[in-house]
Motif scaffolding. Structure first.
Motif: not given
Length: 292
Positions: A88-95
């Motif tokens: 799920f990285r690169g999908q804005g979840i960390g943001d």
């Protein structure tokens, strides 16, 4: 469909799964057992109420651990890790996790937010910068795994009196640095030890916070340095530092790990003495902060 919940609303199993999956492939091995995860939450005073877990179809896919402390009359927050599962990285979840975290900080009247990030983790550094964080310091980890020479820090150590203390006592010292990185603050090293150097008038002139780890046979296997500070008014700054380091890392003929935790590059005297003794830098982090 993604949704974000407070850790206090989730199971510990979900939190652990989110942590371990999120840090899969990370530059360091930070995989945890349930026991070590719980210990981390307690030691670092992480708040389940302020921490978050991201879900996709009821599966935990991301996590951010947060904690707050009152320091010098201000509420200071610390981000103890943001991680997202590889798929799920690169999908804005960390943001999303970071934006929600900052919203929580505002509602909790947090004045300063801090964090540490590996210097090579450029994506994370850029994420934090987009949200207003700035670089404050560089932090280094040093290690020496072998026995040392009899006088690795030099042979001019003046015999200052050393007073044993508990970590909470250092906050009373006029030269205690309260805004050092979270894991090196006395609150995070409550199980550690303290030595306070005294002058001839019994006045404190320096201190060191450290922790010794022992095996089942009671043998010390490692000593970790968290803070080593000396009153800036002292002209014998180096001699005091030498004695403090000599005290905590001896006996030198004993083979064990001698380490540091988040040592500031501005602590030049300590760095110089460690390098002189053969300590090697293991990794480096960026210390970042944001005024709320």
């Amino acid at each position: 469909m993604y949704n974000i919940k407070r850790l206090s609303e989730c199971s510990l199993e979900d939190a652990l799964q989110a942590w371990n999956n999120g840090f899969t492939g990370y530059m360091l091995d930070v995989q945890l057992t349930m026991e070590s995860f719980l210990k981390r939450l307690v030691t670092e005073q992480t708040s389940p109420k302020l921490s978050l877990i991201a879900y996709h179809d009821n599966q935990p896919i991301g996590i951010v651990l947060n904690g707050t402390r009152n320091i010098d009359g201000k509420k200071v927050a610390w981000i103890g890790g943001i991680a997202v599962a590889p798929t799920f990285r690169g999908q804005g979840i960390g943001d999303q996790l970071l934006r929600e975290t900052l919203s929580i900080y505002q509602s909790e009247d947090v004045k300063i937010s801090t964090l540490e990030v590996l210097i090579d983790n450029e994506k994370a550094i850029q994420l934090y910068k987009r949200h207003g964080y700035v670089s404050v310091d560089r932090l280094q980890f040093y290690v020496h795994k072998d026995a040392l020479d009899s006088s690795p820090f030099g042979d001019k150590c003046i015999k200052y009196e050393m007073k044993k203390a508990v970590p909470s006592e250092v906050r009373k010292l006029s030269f205690y640095k309260s805004m050092l990185p979270w894991q090196t603050q006395w609150d995070s090293v409550r199980e550690g030890e303290v030595l306070i150097a005294l002058d001839q008038e019994k006045e404190p002139i320096g201190y060191v916070i450290y922790k010794r780890n022992f095996n089942e046979q009671g043998v010390c296997t490692s000593t970790v340095l968290y803070q080593c500070e000396v009153s800036p008014e002292r002209e014998d700054y180096k001699e005091i530092t030498t004695c403090l380091l000599t005290q905590i890392y001896s006996p030198f003929d004993h083979k064990m790990k001698r380490m540091t935790m988040n040592l500031s590059v501005n602590n030049r005297v300590v760095l110089s003495l460690l390098k002189q003794a053969g300590f090697k830098m293991r990794l480096e982090q960026v210390y970042m902060g944001k005024m709320m």
